[in-house]
Write an enzyme that holds these catalytic residues in place. Structure first.
Site, PDB file in Angstrom:
ATOM      1  N   SER A  14       0.817  -1.212   0.000  1.00 41.34           N
ATOM      2  CA  SER A  14       0.000   0.000   0.000  1.00 41.34           C
ATOM      3  C   SER A  14       0.852   1.265   0.000  1.00 41.34           C
ATOM      4  O   SER A  14       0.587   2.204  -0.762  1.00 41.34           O
ATOM      5  CB  SER A  14      -0.937  -0.001   1.207  1.00 41.34           C
ATOM      6  OG  SER A  14      -0.213  -0.108   2.421  1.00 41.34           O
ATOM      7  N   ALA A 140      -1.548   5.597   3.515  1.00 41.34           N
ATOM      8  CA  ALA A 140      -1.368   5.206   2.118  1.00 41.34           C
ATOM      9  C   ALA A 140      -2.560   5.573   1.240  1.00 41.34           C
ATOM     10  O   ALA A 140      -2.394   6.106   0.134  1.00 41.34           O
ATOM     11  CB  ALA A 140      -1.092   3.703   2.037  1.00 41.34           C
ATOM     12  N   LYS A 191       7.166   5.578  16.823  1.00 37.75           N
ATOM     13  CA  LYS A 191       5.765   6.036  16.781  1.00 37.75           C
ATOM     14  C   LYS A 191       4.780   4.881  16.936  1.00 37.75           C
ATOM     15  O   LYS A 191       3.721   5.034  17.554  1.00 37.75           O
ATOM     16  CB  LYS A 191       5.498   6.776  15.481  1.00 37.75           C
ATOM     17  CG  LYS A 191       5.765   5.899  14.246  1.00 37.75           C
ATOM     18  CD  LYS A 191       4.874   6.255  13.099  1.00 37.75           C
ATOM     19  CE  LYS A 191       5.020   5.232  11.985  1.00 37.75           C
ATOM     20  NZ  LYS A 191       4.097   5.495  10.877  1.00 37.75           N
ATOM     21  N   LEU A 282      -0.101  -8.312  11.604  1.00 44.89           N
ATOM     22  CA  LEU A 282       1.187  -7.638  11.723  1.00 44.89           C
ATOM     23  C   LEU A 282       1.025  -6.347  12.515  1.00 44.89           C
ATOM     24  O   LEU A 282       0.212  -5.495  12.166  1.00 44.89           O
ATOM     25  CB  LEU A 282       1.742  -7.321  10.337  1.00 44.89           C
ATOM     26  CG  LEU A 282       3.018  -6.469  10.301  1.00 44.89           C
ATOM     27  CD1 LEU A 282       4.177  -7.228  10.934  1.00 44.89           C
ATOM     28  CD2 LEU A 282       3.347  -6.070   8.869  1.00 44.89           C
TER      29      LEU A 282
END
Length: 314
Positions: A14, A140, A191, A282
């Site tokens: 993406s 994305a 982050k 993930l």
């Protein structure tokens, strides 16, 4: 300033596809290099990547291929692969490019075995190419749609960073430039950890004040690790960059953040251990916690958010 005659992107997920769309809006000759033949054909023929971006239409001039033989002919190569695939990608590209190719690293996270920044890993894997790094608050799908966005490009060669920014920026996409490659990479890696904390706080209904407090504390921990690794040399302004505080805020509080979602679901789960064992998606921040804990121990750092998460998320 001279325009690049062509731009390549390596990585057909993406983010890679979206960066290719960004490039194709300002450069006529843009090719996305990826491994999946079906996706490459779909992008070239239909101008979509439905697996990763749904039915979003990509620029008509964007091409895609699985053949790496021609990638050496591109002036700028943007690398957008997952952090776990970084070493493999660089080793493969090394056999297909020359020292003249400019590399823009859009991968976020840490290199592994040993844990280190990608800039340090590249000194070993690919030391002769001009290199810069890109990071920012860049979802994305928004990038692919051409919606307004910003990013930060960092390079030890600020002229190189400026050249890349000039060649990628448009009315909708603005890229600032800095020479602190360390802080930009640290922020991009940390982050996701703080996004997990954000999700946990939401699950606990900590309130709006806690959201602001988390950002302040997170910026402090980014600065601590960056300084330990050699960044932020008497310059705190880097924390105000799109690729630092901008990316941090977006990742912590976007509804589409995988890491925030993971943190929230962990926070509301009754059986924490069972949740961790059964969660299969993930989550970059989950792996990053383990890697940053290594660095905390190595440099004897005080980073309470990361350390506390390390005690409960393994």
């Amino acid at each position: 300033m001279k325009r690049f005659k062509n731009i390549a992107v390596y990585g057909g997920g993406s983010f890679g596809t979206s960066l290719a769309a960004i490039a194709a809006r300002v450069c006529e000759n843009v090719t996305l290099f990826l491994r999946d033949e079906e996706i490459a054909k779909e992008i070239t023929d239909k101008k979509t990547n439905t697996k990763y971006l749904g039915n979003i239409k990509l620029p008509s001039n964007l091409q895609a291929t699985t053949n790496l033989d021609k990638i050496k002919d591109f002036e700028l190569i943007i690398i957008a692969v997952p952090s776990y695939a970084f070493d493999e990608a660089i080793k493969l590209l090394k056999t297909h490019i020359s020292n003249d190719n400019i590399l823009l690293i859009a991968t976020k996270g840490f290199a592994r075995n040993p844990t280190e920044l990608f800039s340090d890993r590249l000194k070993t894997l690919l030391s002769n190419n001009p290199i810069a790094f890109l990071s920012g608050p860049n979802l994305a799908k928004d990038l692919a749609k051409g919606l307004p966005a910003s990013a930060t490009i960092a390079s030890l060669d600020i002229d190189l960073a400026n050249k890349i920014s000039y060649n990628l920026s448009s009315e909708a996409f603005v890229a600032s430039t800095i020479n602190d490659v360390i802080t930009l990479q640290v922020a991009g890696a940390l982050k996701n950890i703080f996004a997990i904390k954000s999700g946990i706080d939401m699950a606990k209904e900590q309130g709006e004040n806690a959201k602001a407090t988390l950002i302040v504390s997170a910026l402090k921990e980014i600065a601590i690790l960056s300084k330990a690794l050699g960044g932020m040399k008497n310059n705190m302004d880097i924390l105000l960059e799109a690729g630092v505080v901008g990316d941090l805020v977006l990742t912590c509080y976007s509804r589409s953040s995988r890491n925030t979602k993971f943190g929230y679901e962990f926070g509301i789960s009754k059986d924490k251990q069972k949740f961790l064992q059964e969660y299969k998606e993930l989550v970059e921040g989950r792996e990053a916690i383990k890697l940053v804990l290594e660095l905390i121990e190595r440099y004897d750092l005080d980073m309470p958010i990361v350390s506390s998460l390390g005690n409960v998320i393994r």
